[in-house]
Design a protein around this motif. Sequence first.
Motif, mmCIF file in Angstrom:
data_model
loop_
_atom_site.group_PDB
_atom_site.id
_atom_site.type_symbol
_atom_site.label_atom_id
_atom_site.label_comp_id
_atom_site.label_asym_id
_atom_site.label_seq_id
_atom_site.Cartn_x
_atom_site.Cartn_y
_atom_site.Cartn_z
ATOM 1 N N ARG A 100 6.718 -0.544 -13.477
ATOM 2 C CA ARG A 100 6.156 -1.375 -12.403
ATOM 3 C C ARG A 100 4.883 -0.770 -11.841
ATOM 4 O O ARG A 100 3.925 -1.476 -11.531
ATOM 5 C CB ARG A 100 7.187 -1.605 -11.295
ATOM 6 N N ALA A 101 4.850 0.563 -11.723
ATOM 7 C CA ALA A 101 3.651 1.224 -11.205
ATOM 8 C C ALA A 101 2.446 0.952 -12.094
ATOM 9 O O ALA A 101 1.346 0.671 -11.611
ATOM 10 C CB ALA A 101 3.893 2.723 -11.096
ATOM 11 N N SER A 102 2.651 1.021 -13.404
ATOM 12 C CA SER A 102 1.526 0.798 -14.307
ATOM 13 C C SER A 102 1.044 -0.645 -14.250
ATOM 14 O O SER A 102 -0.152 -0.915 -14.367
ATOM 15 C CB SER A 102 1.893 1.186 -15.741
ATOM 16 N N LEU A 103 1.975 -1.590 -14.031
ATOM 17 C CA LEU A 103 1.567 -2.994 -13.894
ATOM 18 C C LEU A 103 0.818 -3.206 -12.576
ATOM 19 O O LEU A 103 -0.205 -3.907 -12.548
ATOM 20 C CB LEU A 103 2.784 -3.916 -13.980
ATOM 21 N N PHE A 104 1.320 -2.613 -11.497
ATOM 22 C CA PHE A 104 0.587 -2.677 -10.227
ATOM 23 C C PHE A 104 -0.841 -2.159 -10.421
ATOM 24 O O PHE A 104 -1.814 -2.768 -9.966
ATOM 25 C CB PHE A 104 1.288 -1.833 -9.155
ATOM 26 N N SER A 105 -0.944 -1.036 -11.086
ATOM 27 C CA SER A 105 -2.258 -0.418 -11.300
ATOM 28 C C SER A 105 -3.156 -1.318 -12.137
ATOM 29 O O SER A 105 -4.336 -1.514 -11.831
ATOM 30 C CB SER A 105 -2.080 0.949 -11.971
ATOM 31 N N GLU A 106 -2.593 -1.869 -13.208
ATOM 32 C CA GLU A 106 -3.354 -2.751 -14.093
ATOM 33 C C GLU A 106 -3.882 -3.964 -13.352
ATOM 34 O O GLU A 106 -4.986 -4.448 -13.631
ATOM 35 C CB GLU A 106 -2.458 -3.196 -15.249
ATOM 36 N N ARG A 107 -3.117 -4.462 -12.387
ATOM 37 C CA ARG A 107 -3.520 -5.648 -11.628
ATOM 38 C C ARG A 107 -4.355 -5.304 -10.404
ATOM 39 O O ARG A 107 -4.683 -6.164 -9.593
ATOM 40 C CB ARG A 107 -2.286 -6.458 -11.197
ATOM 41 N N GLY A 108 -4.710 -4.018 -10.252
ATOM 42 C CA GLY A 108 -5.576 -3.605 -9.155
ATOM 43 C C GLY A 108 -4.873 -3.374 -7.834
ATOM 44 O O GLY A 108 -5.535 -3.182 -6.804
ATOM 45 N N ASN A 109 -3.538 -3.378 -7.853
ATOM 46 C CA ASN A 109 -2.769 -3.140 -6.629
ATOM 47 C C ASN A 109 -2.454 -1.650 -6.545
ATOM 48 O O ASN A 109 -1.329 -1.205 -6.787
ATOM 49 C CB ASN A 109 -1.482 -3.980 -6.657
ATOM 50 N N PHE A 110 -3.477 -0.872 -6.189
ATOM 51 C CA PHE A 110 -3.363 0.584 -6.272
ATOM 52 C C PHE A 110 -2.391 1.167 -5.246
ATOM 53 O O PHE A 110 -1.704 2.151 -5.519
ATOM 54 C CB PHE A 110 -4.746 1.223 -6.114
ATOM 55 N N GLN A 111 -2.321 0.567 -4.068
ATOM 56 C CA GLN A 111 -1.443 1.122 -3.038
ATOM 57 C C GLN A 111 0.026 1.021 -3.431
ATOM 58 O O GLN A 111 0.788 1.975 -3.275
ATOM 59 C CB GLN A 111 -1.690 0.408 -1.701
ATOM 60 N N ASN A 112 0.438 -0.127 -3.965
ATOM 61 C CA ASN A 112 1.831 -0.266 -4.399
ATOM 62 C C ASN A 112 2.125 0.577 -5.635
ATOM 63 O O ASN A 112 3.228 1.101 -5.793
ATOM 64 C CB ASN A 112 2.164 -1.734 -4.672
ATOM 65 N N ALA A 113 1.122 0.706 -6.520
ATOM 66 C CA ALA A 113 1.293 1.594 -7.675
ATOM 67 C C ALA A 113 1.527 3.020 -7.190
ATOM 68 O O ALA A 113 2.390 3.734 -7.723
ATOM 69 C CB ALA A 113 0.062 1.530 -8.566
ATOM 70 N N LEU A 114 0.780 3.419 -6.185
ATOM 71 C CA LEU A 114 0.918 4.772 -5.638
ATOM 72 C C LEU A 114 2.306 4.994 -5.051
ATOM 73 O O LEU A 114 2.911 6.061 -5.234
ATOM 74 C CB LEU A 114 -0.163 5.002 -4.579
ATOM 75 N N ILE A 115 2.844 3.992 -4.379
ATOM 76 C CA ILE A 115 4.195 4.102 -3.809
ATOM 77 C C ILE A 115 5.219 4.353 -4.911
ATOM 78 O O ILE A 115 6.088 5.223 -4.795
ATOM 79 C CB ILE A 115 4.547 2.826 -3.013
ATOM 80 N N ASP A 116 5.093 3.594 -6.005
ATOM 81 C CA ASP A 116 6.051 3.769 -7.102
ATOM 82 C C ASP A 116 5.898 5.128 -7.774
ATOM 83 O O ASP A 116 6.896 5.784 -8.111
ATOM 84 C CB ASP A 116 5.885 2.650 -8.131
ATOM 85 N N TYR A 117 4.662 5.570 -8.006
ATOM 86 C CA TYR A 117 4.475 6.884 -8.626
ATOM 87 C C TYR A 117 4.968 7.999 -7.711
ATOM 88 O O TYR A 117 5.524 9.006 -8.189
ATOM 89 C CB TYR A 117 3.010 7.103 -9.005
ATOM 90 N N ASN A 118 4.785 7.840 -6.401
ATOM 91 C CA ASN A 118 5.302 8.849 -5.461
ATOM 92 C C ASN A 118 6.821 8.935 -5.549
ATOM 93 O O ASN A 118 7.393 10.036 -5.557
ATOM 94 C CB ASN A 118 4.870 8.517 -4.035
ATOM 95 N N ARG A 119 7.463 7.784 -5.611
ATOM 96 C CA ARG A 119 8.934 7.775 -5.736
ATOM 97 C C ARG A 119 9.367 8.411 -7.051
ATOM 98 O O ARG A 119 10.324 9.183 -7.097
ATOM 99 C CB ARG A 119 9.457 6.331 -5.657
ATOM 100 N N LEU A 120 8.650 8.097 -8.109
ATOM 101 C CA LEU A 120 8.978 8.664 -9.418
ATOM 102 C C LEU A 120 8.862 10.189 -9.386
ATOM 103 O O LEU A 120 9.732 10.907 -9.882
ATOM 104 C CB LEU A 120 8.038 8.067 -10.466
ATOM 105 N N LEU A 121 7.792 10.670 -8.770
ATOM 106 C CA LEU A 121 7.540 12.114 -8.754
ATOM 107 C C LEU A 121 8.469 12.856 -7.793
ATOM 108 O O LEU A 121 8.639 14.064 -7.913
ATOM 109 C CB LEU A 121 6.077 12.391 -8.436
ATOM 110 N N GLU A 122 9.080 12.135 -6.872
ATOM 111 C CA GLU A 122 10.141 12.747 -6.070
ATOM 112 C C GLU A 122 11.345 13.054 -6.951
ATOM 113 O O GLU A 122 12.037 14.057 -6.747
ATOM 114 C CB GLU A 122 10.546 11.807 -4.933
ATOM 115 N N GLU A 123 11.588 12.188 -7.920
ATOM 116 C CA GLU A 123 12.700 12.383 -8.848
ATOM 117 C C GLU A 123 12.357 13.416 -9.926
ATOM 118 O O GLU A 123 13.193 14.224 -10.312
ATOM 119 C CB GLU A 123 13.068 11.049 -9.521
#
Length: 275
Positions: A100-123
């Motif tokens: 989902r983060a990569s799709l957010f990023s691809e569609r230019g929704n950088f803030q939501n992509a960042l939220i997902d990557y932050n959650r991923l990197l917490e794990e």
Amino acid sequence: MRLTILFVLFLSVCCGRLNAQSHSEWIESSFKYIEENRLDSAEIALKNALNADPSNALNAFLLNNLGTIQRRQGKYDEAMDSYSLALNRYPNNTTFLSARASLFSERGNFQNALIDYNRLLEEEPNNEEALYQRGLLYINLKEFELAEKDFQKILSVSPQNLFAQLGLATLFKVEGKYTDAEKMYNYLEEKEPEYPGIYAGRAELFLLQEKGNKALGDINKAMRLSEEEDPYMYITRARAKLLLYEKQAAAEDIKKAISLGYDPQEAESLLQLTK
């Protein structure tokens, strides 16, 4: 009447057995269709699998697969919904978060992509792919220090990591450190001479410096080495050709990029320059 009832019961039993098996059968069919590149059929098969057994524990993974198939067909809103449904079941699944983060990023929704990557990197704090992608997001958000921190963290774990070094080259490029960026690209070319991303990145650097011939040479090499047609490479080549006043050839590349999925509205300003 008795024979009719028995026949109906027989059909019910058979249908029940078919339904019980259909979940796995539909999954098998989806794999077959994917191998044949029949993505529309694979999408239908996965939806049928989900409907056949809505409570099956595998369905979150099927939803993630469905999202990827929809994404490959350009159905971005549907893909986002599928990824989100998968995450509703397993909110911390790193595979789902990455998709989902990569799709957010691809569609230019950088803030939501960042939220997902932050959650991923917490794990998974040392997930190199996620660190690299988050570093690129930070560049887009002009958070250059945070971008460098992510790339350096990758290199602290994996000192020869190509993508982290490409990330640093990109960072130098957008910061206007053109000499440092070119040195990094040249170094990477010696290490990985067959990797197209190096030439595509350096072509963009040459475009920023208005070195049309060098940019064209690099992007042509990137396209020769690339296994798939990339709309962004066609746009890069079009920009190089515009610098060299090859307007008709540039227009052809822009139209090709649009046919491969590049945003027509973003391409319009470049097309105007070809007239």
